[in-house]
Design an enzyme around this catalytic site. Structure first.
Site, short mmCIF file in Angstrom:
data_model
loop_
_atom_site.label_atom_id
_atom_site.label_comp_id
_atom_site.label_asym_id
_atom_site.label_seq_id
_atom_site.Cartn_x
_atom_site.Cartn_y
_atom_site.Cartn_z
N TYR A 60 -8.67 34.95 10.62
CA TYR A 60 -7.63 34.11 10.00
C TYR A 60 -8.14 32.70 9.68
O TYR A 60 -9.21 32.31 10.09
CB TYR A 60 -6.34 34.09 10.79
CG TYR A 60 -6.30 33.63 12.23
CD1 TYR A 60 -7.24 32.77 12.78
CD2 TYR A 60 -5.25 34.05 13.06
CE1 TYR A 60 -7.15 32.34 14.10
CE2 TYR A 60 -5.15 33.63 14.38
CZ TYR A 60 -6.10 32.77 14.89
OH TYR A 60 -6.01 32.36 16.19
N GLU A 61 -7.33 32.01 8.90
CA GLU A 61 -7.67 30.69 8.34
C GLU A 61 -8.94 30.77 7.49
O GLU A 61 -9.79 29.88 7.49
CB GLU A 61 -7.82 29.64 9.45
CG GLU A 61 -7.68 28.22 8.98
CD GLU A 61 -6.39 28.00 8.20
OE1 GLU A 61 -6.48 27.50 7.06
OE2 GLU A 61 -5.29 28.33 8.71
N GLY A 62 -9.06 31.85 6.73
CA GLY A 62 -10.23 32.08 5.88
C GLY A 62 -11.28 32.84 6.65
O GLY A 62 -11.85 32.33 7.62
#
Length: 569
Positions: free
Chosen positions: A428-430
């Site tokens: 997550y978050e890229g």
């Protein structure tokens, strides 16, 4: 063993490795001198160790669940969240005018490291609030700020981020959620979002969602997206949450780890929202908080690595198995065995490296508020801090399982929980692949200026250290030179060739940074100190990996695409 927050290690890195004194020398952060920071981190350490950490196992065994329309959270989470809020820890970064502490990002990151190591599931809740607070401070109207910020900072209300949809993951621009103008300055939001961390709970008065949606005249792609604040309960004229607002938790995701964190599928059915920022500029608003969010996730990796290392070390000290190879009579603890000692040394050396890289990134971003070169350095370090630290969180947790042997595979020891919890952080978050592509793409658009400036600093320090610790300084200097040549080669590549080697390039850069920071630690405490011995382990055994990693970064994409999809079946 019980988790203990790594306050001393963090203070050492801030003081002796990443030059925190430069932050407190700025006008903005002149009140955050080292003595003040030390006091803050010691208090945060007590909170993490004594209040949050005891909830970690229970959160895994008694996860959040959906009962009708109510999300029931893990035992003790509500009280701990209230204590985090009452202590001001949610508003660490917030402007004092809004009730926050106004601390430097580097210091707040250190606190998030401790909270994540104590209980990642719970630590996600204040982290989500911090992101929402930052977005509102920068882009919301004064009316929205007055209504929401005090409640978010205090922890009376909780904040979420709603980006992902079933058909729009990393490609956020493909979202289908709709916003309609109501004609009174408000908007009606309709659509479904997935993977919403802490999408609801049973202990705060309200849940406030930041939602990305597209207006009827919004163009396709990210340029047509707007950002809205959508509360679960509509505030009345006095700001009290009263009327339900067309938001619904459809279900909770059944996840590999972070069981105590309710990850929601959210449904919005004409829910009333207020615009944050300008119409069609929602992604611009989100990018305001992107650096902090990615660094925050990197610190999650550091925190889990720390906790896994502590537990593995404790187990290895107590577990008696076989005859000690160190000459002692009779049986010995498994920490005496060479391979176990190697694993533990790797865990500790990698955790130190990830923490130092992440705090160095925080320092650069703090300095970057008034220094363009430092802002560029912080931006360059962000993908490295996020990707490397979360990869290390995962890898160190896996080593922790291995140190425990068969008992690591048994859930009762808790070692497996760290491995399960850490896995999401590299997604997550890229995803970390996207972080690496960002590094070799956007972050090298300056022709490598930020990358080379950092290498100049590494080599300059190594030159100065040669007289005292040549056996460490010379390999670090040589690794930086090899990385410089590889960076020049990457700059000459076509973009997709860069992408093919992006992950090993990022890892290699982190390897060299690790050598630099371990060298600084050894210089600060002496080559014969514990930190000096750990630096020697890192330089001898881990730093050499940069050679093979950089060889991969030069190859390009041809051999990858030479493999047809059917070849991979």
């Amino acid at each position: 063993m019980a988790y203990r927050a790594p306050v001393d290690d963090t203070l050492f890195i801030l003081n002796s490795v990443v030059d925190y004194h430069r932050v407190s020398a700025t006008e903005r952060f002149e009140d955050a001198d080292f003595d003040t920071v030390s006091a803050v981190l010691h208090e945060a350490g007590k909170l993490a160790s004594d209040v949050v950490a005891p909830l970690n196992r229970g959160g895994d065994l008694t996860p959040a669940k959906l009962e009708g329309d109510v999300v029931r959270t893990s035992p003790g989470f509500g009280d701990a969240f209230a204590e985090i809020g009452a202590g001001g820890w949610i508003g660490m970064l917030a402007d004092p005018e809004n009730g926050g502490m106004g601390l430097p990002l580097s210091v707040a990151s250190a606190v998030n490291d401790m909270l994540s190591g104590a209980c990642l599931s719970l630590a996600l809740a204040p982290l989500m609030c911090q992101g929402q607070i930052e977005a509102l401070e920068h882009h919301a109207s004064d009316e929205i700020k007055a209504t929401y910020l005090p409640k978010l900072v205090s922890g009376e209300w909780i904040g979420t981020m709603n980006l992902t949809e079933p058909g729009a993951g990393s490609d956020v621009g493909a979202l289908r959620s709709k916003a309609e103008r109501n004609g009174d300055g408000t908007y009606s939001i309709t659509g479904q979002k997935i993977f919403i961390t802490w999408g609801d709970n049973d202990f705060t008065e309200n849940t406030c969602h930041l939602v990305l949606a597209r207006l009827p005249d919004g163009v396709e792609g990210t340029k047509g997206i707007s950002l809205f604040i959508v509360p679960k309960l509509l505030p009345d004229e006095e700001g009290k949450p009263t009327v339900p607002n067309g938001t619904k938790v459809v279900s909770l995701e059944h996840k590999l780890g972070i069981h105590g964190s309710p990850t929601c599928v959210m449904e919005y059915d004409g829910a009333k929202g207020w615009l944050v920022g300008d119409e069609h500029k929602g992604m611009k608003c989100m990018f305001t908080m992107m650096n902090n969010a990615r660094l925050g996730v990197g610190m999650q990796g550091v925190g889990v690595a720390e906790a896994a290392t502590q537990q593995a070390h404790s187990y290895a000290m107590d577990r008696i198995q076989g005859r000690s190879p160190l000459g002692a009579d009779g049986t010995g603890a498994i920490i005496d065995h060479a391979d176990v000692r190697r694993m533990l040394a790797t865990m500790r050396a990698e955790t130190f490296t990830a923490r130092a890289i992440s705090l160095a990134c925080g320092v650069a971003l703090d300095l970057g508020r008034s220094d363009a070169d430092q802002a560029a350095r912080g931006a360059f370090l962000i993908p490295i801090a996020k990707a490397f630290s979360t990869d290390i969180g995962h890898e160190v947790a896996q080593l922790g399982v291995q140190v425990h042997g068969g008992m690591g595979y048994i859930e009762e020891t808790g070692a497996a929980q760290y491995a399960r919890d850490a896995r999401i952080t590299s997604i997550y978050e890229g995803t970390n692949g996207i972080q690496a592509m960002d590094l070799v793409g956007r972050k090298l658009m300056d022709g490598g200026e930020a990358a080379f400036a950092l290498l100049d600093e590494i080599q300059s320090f190594a030159e100065d250290a040669r007289g005292d610790l040549p056996e460490l300084a010379e390999p670090v200097w040589g690794a930086a030179e090899t990385l410089r040549e590889a960076t020049e080669a990457v700059l000459a590549q076509e973009m997709n060739d860069r992408f093919a080697g992006a992950v090993p390039f990022l890892r290699a850069y982190a390897r060299v940074l690790g050598g630099h920071f371990h060298l600084k630690a050894a210089m600060a405490e002496g080559g014969d100190s514990a930190r000096g011995r750990l630096a020697r382990f890192y330089v001898n055994r881990l730093l050499p990996e940069h050679v093979s990693l950089l060889a991969q970064s030069r190859i390009g994409a041809q051999d990858i695409y030479a493999l047809a999809p059917d070849d991979l079946m």
